[in-house]
Design a protein around this motif. Structure first.
Motif, PDB file in Angstrom:
ATOM      1  N   TYR A 265       0.821  -1.214   0.000  1.00  0.00           N
ATOM      2  CA  TYR A 265       0.000   0.000   0.000  1.00  0.00           C
ATOM      3  C   TYR A 265       0.853   1.262   0.000  1.00  0.00           C
ATOM      4  CZ  TYR A 265      -4.512  -2.198   1.185  1.00  0.00           C
ATOM      5  OH  TYR A 265      -5.670  -2.920   1.173  1.00  0.00           O
TER       6      TYR A 265
ATOM      7  N   TYR B 153      -4.594   4.808   1.899  1.00  0.00           N
ATOM      8  CA  TYR B 153      -6.002   4.524   1.652  1.00  0.00           C
ATOM      9  C   TYR B 153      -6.861   5.463   2.479  1.00  0.00           C
ATOM     10  CZ  TYR B 153      -6.648   2.194   6.207  1.00  0.00           C
ATOM     11  OH  TYR B 153      -6.745   1.928   7.549  1.00  0.00           O
TER      12      TYR B 153
ATOM     13  N   TRP C  37     -14.311   3.433   0.945  1.00  0.00           N
ATOM     14  CA  TRP C  37     -13.032   2.764   0.762  1.00  0.00           C
ATOM     15  C   TRP C  37     -12.397   3.146  -0.567  1.00  0.00           C
ATOM     16  CZ3 TRP C  37      -9.588   0.089   3.505  1.00  0.00           C
ATOM     17  CH2 TRP C  37      -8.600  -0.604   2.815  1.00  0.00           C
TER      18      TRP C  37
ATOM     19  N   ALA D 136      -8.350   2.859  -2.094  1.00  0.00           N
ATOM     20  CA  ALA D 136      -6.998   2.405  -1.773  1.00  0.00           C
ATOM     21  C   ALA D 136      -6.058   2.623  -2.939  1.00  0.00           C
ATOM     22  CB  ALA D 136      -7.006   0.929  -1.393  1.00  0.00           C
TER      23      ALA D 136
ATOM     24  N   ASN E  63      -2.770   0.955  -4.044  1.00  0.00           N
ATOM     25  CA  ASN E  63      -1.894  -0.172  -3.755  1.00  0.00           C
ATOM     26  C   ASN E  63      -1.542  -0.941  -5.017  1.00  0.00           C
ATOM     27  OD1 ASN E  63      -4.035  -1.893  -4.403  1.00  0.00           O
ATOM     28  ND2 ASN E  63      -4.576  -2.322  -2.275  1.00  0.00           N
TER      29      ASN E  63
END
Length: 405
Positions: free
Chosen positions: A203, A206, A211, A213, A215
Protein backbone atom coordinates in the motif's frame (compact mmCIF):
# COMPACT_ATOMS: atom_id res chain seq x y z
CA UNK A 1 1.24 -26.15 -4.92
CA UNK A 2 -0.01 -22.72 -5.86
CA UNK A 3 -1.01 -21.80 -9.35
CA UNK A 4 1.67 -20.12 -11.44
CA UNK A 5 -0.88 -17.67 -12.80
CA UNK A 6 -0.92 -14.22 -11.21
CA UNK A 7 -3.69 -11.65 -11.38
CA UNK A 8 -4.34 -8.20 -10.01
CA UNK A 9 -7.21 -7.78 -7.63
CA UNK A 10 -9.14 -4.75 -6.55
CA UNK A 11 -8.02 -3.33 -3.23
CA UNK A 12 -9.72 -5.43 -0.62
CA UNK A 13 -12.29 -3.74 1.61
CA UNK A 14 -11.70 -3.58 5.36
CA UNK A 15 -15.43 -3.66 6.12
CA UNK A 16 -18.52 -5.15 4.54
CA UNK A 17 -19.90 -1.74 3.59
CA UNK A 18 -16.78 -0.40 1.92
CA UNK A 19 -16.64 0.59 -1.72
CA UNK A 20 -13.68 -0.93 -3.56
CA UNK A 21 -11.81 1.44 -5.83
CA UNK A 22 -8.15 1.04 -6.64
CA UNK A 23 -5.74 3.67 -7.85
CA UNK A 24 -3.15 1.46 -9.49
CA UNK A 25 0.16 2.34 -11.08
CA UNK A 26 2.43 0.53 -13.48
CA UNK A 27 4.85 -1.86 -11.88
CA UNK A 28 8.47 -0.91 -12.13
CA UNK A 29 9.77 -4.43 -12.01
CA UNK A 30 8.92 -7.96 -13.09
CA UNK A 31 6.01 -9.55 -11.24
CA UNK A 32 4.60 -13.03 -10.73
CA UNK A 33 7.76 -15.12 -10.58
CA UNK A 34 5.91 -17.95 -8.92
CA UNK A 35 7.15 -20.84 -11.01
CA UNK A 36 9.69 -22.73 -8.93
CA UNK A 37 12.98 -23.01 -10.72
CA UNK A 38 12.01 -20.57 -13.45
CA UNK A 39 14.77 -18.47 -15.07
CA UNK A 40 13.04 -15.33 -13.80
CA UNK A 41 13.07 -16.59 -10.25
CA UNK A 42 16.70 -17.60 -10.55
CA UNK A 43 17.58 -14.17 -11.91
CA UNK A 44 15.82 -12.51 -9.03
CA UNK A 45 17.75 -14.64 -6.53
CA UNK A 46 20.99 -13.70 -8.24
CA UNK A 47 20.28 -10.01 -7.67
CA UNK A 48 20.36 -10.49 -3.90
CA UNK A 49 23.28 -9.02 -2.00
CA UNK A 50 25.44 -11.74 -0.42
CA UNK A 51 24.07 -12.56 3.01
CA UNK A 52 26.55 -12.38 5.84
CA UNK A 53 26.90 -15.04 8.50
CA UNK A 54 26.14 -13.76 11.96
CA UNK A 55 24.64 -10.62 13.41
CA UNK A 56 24.47 -7.36 11.52
CA UNK A 57 25.58 -4.00 12.86
CA UNK A 58 22.06 -2.62 12.39
CA UNK A 59 20.41 -5.18 14.62
CA UNK A 60 18.29 -8.32 14.45
CA UNK A 61 15.05 -9.55 15.96
CA UNK A 62 14.47 -13.26 16.54
CA UNK A 63 11.56 -14.58 18.57
CA UNK A 64 10.87 -18.30 19.03
CA UNK A 65 7.73 -17.59 21.11
CA UNK A 66 8.81 -19.23 24.38
CA UNK A 67 5.94 -17.71 26.36
CA UNK A 68 3.52 -19.26 28.84
CA UNK A 69 0.41 -17.34 27.74
CA UNK A 70 -0.82 -14.11 26.17
CA UNK A 71 -0.56 -12.51 29.63
CA UNK A 72 3.08 -13.55 30.14
CA UNK A 73 4.95 -10.34 31.22
CA UNK A 74 7.87 -11.36 29.01
CA UNK A 75 5.66 -11.04 25.93
CA UNK A 76 5.11 -7.30 26.45
CA UNK A 77 8.67 -6.82 27.71
CA UNK A 78 9.86 -8.22 24.38
CA UNK A 79 7.85 -5.67 22.42
CA UNK A 80 4.64 -7.56 21.63
CA UNK A 81 1.08 -6.34 22.14
CA UNK A 82 -1.88 -8.71 21.98
CA UNK A 83 -4.86 -6.79 20.67
CA UNK A 84 -8.13 -6.48 22.59
CA UNK A 85 -11.33 -4.49 22.11
CA UNK A 86 -13.19 -3.63 18.91
CA UNK A 87 -12.45 -2.09 15.54
CA UNK A 88 -11.44 -3.14 12.05
CA UNK A 89 -10.45 -4.75 9.88
CA UNK A 90 -13.36 -7.05 9.28
CA UNK A 91 -16.97 -7.04 10.32
CA UNK A 92 -18.49 -3.97 11.96
CA UNK A 93 -19.10 -4.94 15.58
CA UNK A 94 -16.49 -7.72 15.80
CA UNK A 95 -13.96 -7.85 18.66
CA UNK A 96 -10.38 -8.96 19.37
CA UNK A 97 -9.46 -11.12 22.35
CA UNK A 98 -6.18 -12.02 24.07
CA UNK A 99 -7.81 -15.34 24.97
CA UNK A 100 -7.54 -16.25 21.27
CA UNK A 101 -3.72 -16.21 21.44
CA UNK A 102 -1.71 -18.99 23.10
CA UNK A 103 1.68 -20.69 22.80
CA UNK A 104 1.38 -24.49 22.48
CA UNK A 105 4.30 -26.90 22.30
CA UNK A 106 7.72 -26.91 23.93
CA UNK A 107 11.27 -25.99 22.95
CA UNK A 108 11.84 -25.14 19.29
CA UNK A 109 8.43 -26.72 18.54
CA UNK A 110 6.62 -24.05 20.56
CA UNK A 111 4.53 -21.68 18.44
CA UNK A 112 2.32 -18.64 18.62
CA UNK A 113 -1.23 -19.76 17.80
CA UNK A 114 -3.92 -17.27 16.79
CA UNK A 115 -7.59 -18.26 16.59
CA UNK A 116 -10.72 -16.58 15.26
CA UNK A 117 -14.31 -17.75 15.69
CA UNK A 118 -17.72 -16.68 14.49
CA UNK A 119 -21.31 -17.75 15.09
CA UNK A 120 -22.52 -15.76 12.11
CA UNK A 121 -23.20 -12.56 14.05
CA UNK A 122 -20.99 -9.49 14.56
CA UNK A 123 -21.15 -9.84 18.35
CA UNK A 124 -20.20 -13.50 18.07
CA UNK A 125 -17.18 -12.82 15.83
CA UNK A 126 -13.91 -12.70 17.78
CA UNK A 127 -10.49 -12.32 16.13
CA UNK A 128 -6.84 -12.42 17.21
CA UNK A 129 -3.83 -10.18 16.56
CA UNK A 130 -0.24 -9.76 17.74
CA UNK A 131 1.81 -6.69 16.86
CA UNK A 132 5.38 -5.62 17.54
CA UNK A 133 6.70 -2.11 18.08
CA UNK A 134 6.86 0.46 15.32
CA UNK A 135 10.57 0.37 14.58
CA UNK A 136 10.99 -1.70 11.42
CA UNK A 137 11.74 -0.28 8.01
CA UNK A 138 14.20 -1.39 5.35
CA UNK A 139 15.58 -4.88 5.77
CA UNK A 140 14.39 -8.49 5.74
CA UNK A 141 11.30 -9.85 7.50
CA UNK A 142 10.70 -13.59 7.78
CA UNK A 143 8.50 -16.18 9.45
CA UNK A 144 7.43 -19.80 9.22
CA UNK A 145 3.66 -20.04 9.41
CA UNK A 146 1.01 -22.76 9.31
CA UNK A 147 -2.02 -21.79 7.28
CA UNK A 148 -5.19 -23.86 7.68
CA UNK A 149 -7.95 -24.55 5.17
CA UNK A 150 -10.49 -26.12 7.51
CA UNK A 151 -11.86 -24.96 10.86
CA UNK A 152 -10.83 -26.74 14.04
CA UNK A 153 -14.50 -26.76 15.11
CA UNK A 154 -17.74 -26.10 13.28
CA UNK A 155 -18.72 -25.88 9.63
CA UNK A 156 -16.32 -24.72 6.91
CA UNK A 157 -16.85 -21.96 4.35
CA UNK A 158 -16.24 -18.71 6.26
CA UNK A 159 -14.27 -15.92 4.55
CA UNK A 160 -11.37 -15.88 7.00
CA UNK A 161 -8.02 -14.10 6.52
CA UNK A 162 -4.70 -15.45 7.90
CA UNK A 163 -1.81 -12.98 7.75
CA UNK A 164 1.76 -11.82 8.29
CA UNK A 165 2.38 -8.15 7.47
CA UNK A 166 3.96 -4.79 8.20
CA UNK A 167 1.93 -1.61 8.68
CA UNK A 168 2.08 2.07 9.60
CA UNK A 169 -0.77 3.70 11.56
CA UNK A 170 -3.09 5.74 9.35
CA UNK A 171 -3.23 9.16 11.03
CA UNK A 172 -5.85 10.50 8.63
CA UNK A 173 -7.48 9.42 5.32
CA UNK A 174 -4.96 9.15 2.49
CA UNK A 175 -2.08 9.77 4.90
CA UNK A 176 1.04 9.99 2.65
CA UNK A 177 3.23 8.57 5.42
CA UNK A 178 1.18 5.36 5.53
CA UNK A 179 2.73 2.07 4.45
CA UNK A 180 1.73 -1.60 4.45
CA UNK A 181 3.09 -4.87 3.03
CA UNK A 182 0.86 -7.95 3.34
CA UNK A 183 0.90 -11.71 3.07
CA UNK A 184 -2.83 -12.57 3.33
CA UNK A 185 -4.14 -16.11 2.87
CA UNK A 186 -7.87 -16.69 2.27
CA UNK A 187 -8.56 -20.44 2.46
CA UNK A 188 -12.22 -20.05 1.44
CA UNK A 189 -11.79 -17.21 -1.00
CA UNK A 190 -13.02 -13.65 -0.81
CA UNK A 191 -12.12 -10.30 -2.41
CA UNK A 192 -13.24 -11.63 -5.79
CA UNK A 193 -11.76 -15.12 -5.39
CA UNK A 194 -14.03 -18.16 -5.08
CA UNK A 195 -11.39 -20.56 -3.74
CA UNK A 196 -8.20 -20.52 -1.67
CA UNK A 197 -5.84 -17.69 -2.61
CA UNK A 198 -2.81 -15.79 -1.30
CA UNK A 199 -2.68 -12.01 -1.73
CA UNK A 200 0.61 -10.08 -1.82
CA UNK A 201 -0.23 -6.38 -1.40
CA UNK A 202 1.82 -3.20 -0.92
CA UNK A 203 0.00 0.00 0.00
CA UNK A 204 0.85 3.62 -0.57
CA UNK A 205 -2.22 4.80 1.38
CA UNK A 206 -6.00 4.52 1.65
CA UNK A 207 -9.13 6.16 2.99
CA UNK A 208 -11.53 3.96 4.99
CA UNK A 209 -14.92 5.50 4.19
CA UNK A 210 -15.75 5.33 1.39
CA UNK A 211 -13.03 2.76 0.76
CA UNK A 212 -10.41 4.07 -1.68
CA UNK A 213 -7.00 2.40 -1.77
CA UNK A 214 -3.77 3.13 -3.61
CA UNK A 215 -1.89 -0.17 -3.76
CA UNK A 216 -0.35 -2.88 -5.92
CA UNK A 217 -1.49 -6.45 -5.35
CA UNK A 218 -0.86 -9.91 -6.80
CA UNK A 219 -2.88 -13.08 -6.21
CA UNK A 220 -1.81 -16.74 -6.33
CA UNK A 221 -4.73 -19.17 -6.46
CA UNK A 222 -4.50 -22.55 -4.73
CA UNK A 223 -4.39 -24.17 -1.31
CA UNK A 224 -1.53 -23.38 1.05
CA UNK A 225 -2.74 -25.60 3.88
CA UNK A 226 0.26 -26.45 6.06
CA UNK A 227 3.62 -24.90 6.97
CA UNK A 228 5.28 -22.29 4.74
CA UNK A 229 8.27 -19.95 4.84
CA UNK A 230 7.49 -16.29 4.16
CA UNK A 231 10.21 -13.71 3.47
CA UNK A 232 9.71 -10.01 2.80
CA UNK A 233 12.61 -7.84 1.62
CA UNK A 234 12.25 -4.03 1.71
CA UNK A 235 15.29 -2.49 0.06
CA UNK A 236 16.37 0.17 -2.44
CA UNK A 237 12.88 1.11 -3.54
CA UNK A 238 11.62 -2.45 -4.09
CA UNK A 239 9.45 -4.73 -1.91
CA UNK A 240 9.95 -8.44 -2.63
CA UNK A 241 7.69 -11.26 -1.44
CA UNK A 242 9.04 -14.83 -1.19
CA UNK A 243 6.98 -17.97 -0.58
CA UNK A 244 9.02 -21.07 0.35
CA UNK A 245 12.15 -19.48 -1.10
CA UNK A 246 10.60 -18.48 -4.45
CA UNK A 247 10.10 -14.86 -5.47
CA UNK A 248 6.36 -14.46 -6.12
CA UNK A 249 5.79 -10.69 -6.21
CA UNK A 250 7.88 -7.54 -6.55
CA UNK A 251 6.49 -4.04 -6.04
CA UNK A 252 8.16 -0.65 -6.35
CA UNK A 253 7.57 2.96 -7.21
CA UNK A 254 5.25 5.12 -5.15
CA UNK A 255 3.97 2.23 -2.96
CA UNK A 256 7.42 1.73 -1.43
CA UNK A 257 7.27 2.29 2.37
CA UNK A 258 8.49 5.66 3.66
CA UNK A 259 8.53 5.41 7.45
CA UNK A 260 8.99 2.85 10.24
CA UNK A 261 6.35 0.13 10.46
CA UNK A 262 4.86 -2.31 12.95
CA UNK A 263 5.37 -6.05 12.44
CA UNK A 264 2.02 -7.84 12.80
CA UNK A 265 0.09 -11.07 12.37
CA UNK A 266 -3.63 -11.59 12.72
CA UNK A 267 -6.61 -13.76 11.79
CA UNK A 268 -10.06 -12.27 11.11
CA UNK A 269 -13.23 -12.54 9.02
CA UNK A 270 -14.01 -10.44 5.93
CA UNK A 271 -17.78 -10.93 6.17
CA UNK A 272 -20.42 -13.40 7.34
CA UNK A 273 -21.66 -14.47 3.90
CA UNK A 274 -20.01 -17.90 3.97
CA UNK A 275 -21.28 -18.90 7.41
CA UNK A 276 -23.77 -21.79 7.46
CA UNK A 277 -24.64 -22.11 11.15
CA UNK A 278 -23.23 -22.89 14.56
CA UNK A 279 -19.85 -21.61 15.72
CA UNK A 280 -16.76 -22.12 13.55
CA UNK A 281 -13.17 -21.65 14.79
CA UNK A 282 -10.12 -21.21 12.58
CA UNK A 283 -6.45 -20.94 13.50
CA UNK A 284 -2.97 -20.13 12.23
CA UNK A 285 0.36 -20.92 13.89
CA UNK A 286 3.62 -18.96 13.73
CA UNK A 287 6.84 -20.88 14.38
CA UNK A 288 9.15 -17.84 14.71
CA UNK A 289 9.63 -14.25 13.58
CA UNK A 290 12.95 -12.89 12.25
CA UNK A 291 14.03 -9.43 11.09
CA UNK A 292 17.40 -8.06 9.99
CA UNK A 293 17.65 -4.28 9.82
CA UNK A 294 19.12 -2.66 6.71
CA UNK A 295 20.18 -6.02 5.25
CA UNK A 296 18.90 -8.12 2.34
CA UNK A 297 18.93 -11.72 3.54
CA UNK A 298 18.15 -14.62 1.21
CA UNK A 299 15.44 -17.04 2.41
CA UNK A 300 17.93 -19.90 2.74
CA UNK A 301 20.19 -17.73 4.90
CA UNK A 302 17.24 -16.86 7.13
CA UNK A 303 16.71 -20.57 7.71
CA UNK A 304 20.39 -21.02 8.57
CA UNK A 305 20.35 -18.14 11.06
CA UNK A 306 17.21 -19.40 12.78
CA UNK A 307 18.79 -22.85 13.11
CA UNK A 308 21.90 -21.25 14.62
CA UNK A 309 19.83 -19.37 17.21
CA UNK A 310 18.06 -22.56 18.16
CA UNK A 311 21.28 -24.52 18.33
CA UNK A 312 22.53 -21.98 20.88
CA UNK A 313 19.23 -22.24 22.84
CA UNK A 314 18.40 -18.60 22.05
CA UNK A 315 14.64 -18.08 22.19
CA UNK A 316 14.64 -14.30 21.86
CA UNK A 317 17.00 -11.51 20.87
CA UNK A 318 16.25 -7.96 19.77
CA UNK A 319 18.93 -5.40 18.96
CA UNK A 320 16.80 -3.37 16.53
CA UNK A 321 16.60 0.34 17.36
CA UNK A 322 14.46 2.58 15.17
CA UNK A 323 16.63 4.85 13.05
CA UNK A 324 19.89 3.60 14.57
CA UNK A 325 21.35 2.76 11.18
CA UNK A 326 19.16 4.57 8.68
CA UNK A 327 19.17 8.03 10.20
CA UNK A 328 22.51 8.87 11.83
CA UNK A 329 22.94 12.26 13.43
CA UNK A 330 24.16 15.13 11.32
CA UNK A 331 27.94 15.60 11.51
CA UNK A 332 29.24 18.84 12.95
CA UNK A 333 30.91 20.71 10.08
CA UNK A 334 34.56 21.58 10.69
CA UNK A 335 35.68 25.18 10.96
CA UNK A 336 37.72 26.07 7.89
CA UNK A 337 39.39 29.30 6.82
CA UNK A 338 37.45 31.52 4.46
CA UNK A 339 38.36 31.03 0.82
CA UNK A 340 38.56 33.69 -1.88
CA UNK A 341 35.38 34.11 -3.84
CA UNK A 342 35.41 31.85 -6.90
CA UNK A 343 35.73 33.32 -10.36
CA UNK A 344 32.41 34.05 -12.06
CA UNK A 345 30.98 31.06 -13.88
CA UNK A 346 28.34 30.67 -16.52
CA UNK A 347 24.80 30.74 -15.10
CA UNK A 348 23.38 27.31 -14.26
CA UNK A 349 20.57 26.24 -16.58
CA UNK A 350 17.14 26.04 -15.02
CA UNK A 351 16.03 22.60 -13.91
CA UNK A 352 12.90 21.03 -15.35
CA UNK A 353 11.01 20.05 -12.19
CA UNK A 354 8.07 18.52 -14.03
CA UNK A 355 7.11 15.27 -12.34
CA UNK A 356 9.16 15.84 -9.19
CA UNK A 357 7.25 15.56 -5.94
CA UNK A 358 7.58 18.23 -3.25
CA UNK A 359 9.69 17.35 -0.21
CA UNK A 360 7.71 16.23 2.85
CA UNK A 361 9.06 15.97 6.39
CA UNK A 362 7.07 12.77 7.03
CA UNK A 363 8.76 10.90 4.18
CA UNK A 364 12.13 9.20 4.16
CA UNK A 365 14.35 9.40 1.08
CA UNK A 366 17.08 7.12 -0.20
CA UNK A 367 20.30 8.29 -1.84
CA UNK A 368 19.55 9.60 -5.32
CA UNK A 369 15.94 10.62 -4.63
CA UNK A 370 14.97 13.96 -6.18
CA UNK A 371 12.39 16.41 -4.85
CA UNK A 372 11.40 20.05 -5.06
CA UNK A 373 11.64 22.56 -2.21
CA UNK A 374 11.86 26.36 -2.15
CA UNK A 375 11.46 26.45 -5.96
CA UNK A 376 14.61 24.38 -6.40
CA UNK A 377 15.28 20.74 -7.29
CA UNK A 378 17.25 18.70 -4.75
CA UNK A 379 18.92 15.28 -4.77
CA UNK A 380 19.48 13.22 -1.61
CA UNK A 381 23.18 12.47 -1.14
CA UNK A 382 22.35 9.60 1.25
CA UNK A 383 19.40 8.26 3.22
CA UNK A 384 17.55 11.09 4.93
CA UNK A 385 14.44 11.53 7.03
CA UNK A 386 13.17 14.94 8.22
CA UNK A 387 16.37 16.66 7.08
CA UNK A 388 15.23 19.74 5.15
CA UNK A 389 16.62 20.60 1.69
CA UNK A 390 18.62 23.79 1.93
CA UNK A 391 19.29 23.27 5.63
CA UNK A 392 21.04 19.90 5.56
CA UNK A 393 24.18 18.66 3.84
CA UNK A 394 22.23 15.51 2.97
CA UNK A 395 20.66 17.37 0.04
CA UNK A 396 22.41 18.66 -3.07
CA UNK A 397 20.90 21.72 -4.78
CA UNK A 398 20.40 20.92 -8.46
CA UNK A 399 19.25 24.44 -9.29
CA UNK A 400 16.14 26.57 -9.59
CA UNK A 401 13.06 25.10 -11.18
CA UNK A 402 12.16 26.45 -14.57
CA UNK A 403 11.89 25.56 -18.22
CA UNK A 404 14.92 24.12 -19.95
CA UNK A 405 13.98 25.27 -23.42
Amino acid sequence: MISSSTTRHAAHPRSTTALSLVLTSALTSTLALAAIGSPAAASAQARLAPATSGSTSCGELFDDFAYSSSSDPALRANGWTVRTGGGGPGIDGNTWSAANVDFPGTGSAQTARLRARTDGTPAGTVNAQMEHQRKFFEGTYATRIRFTDAPTTGADGDHVVQTFYTITPLDFPNDPAYGEADFEYLPNGGWGQTSAAMFYTTYETYQPDPWVADNISETDVGSLDGWHDLTLQVDSGVVRYYLDGTLVAEHGGHVYPETEMLLNMNIWFIDLEGHTGGTSTYEQEVDYVYYSDEEVVAPAEVTRRVAAYRASSTTHTDSVVAGACTAPSEPVPPVVPAEPAPAPTAPVAAVDCTGLRPWKAVRSYRAGATVTARDHAWRAERFTWRASPGRSARWIDLGACGTTS
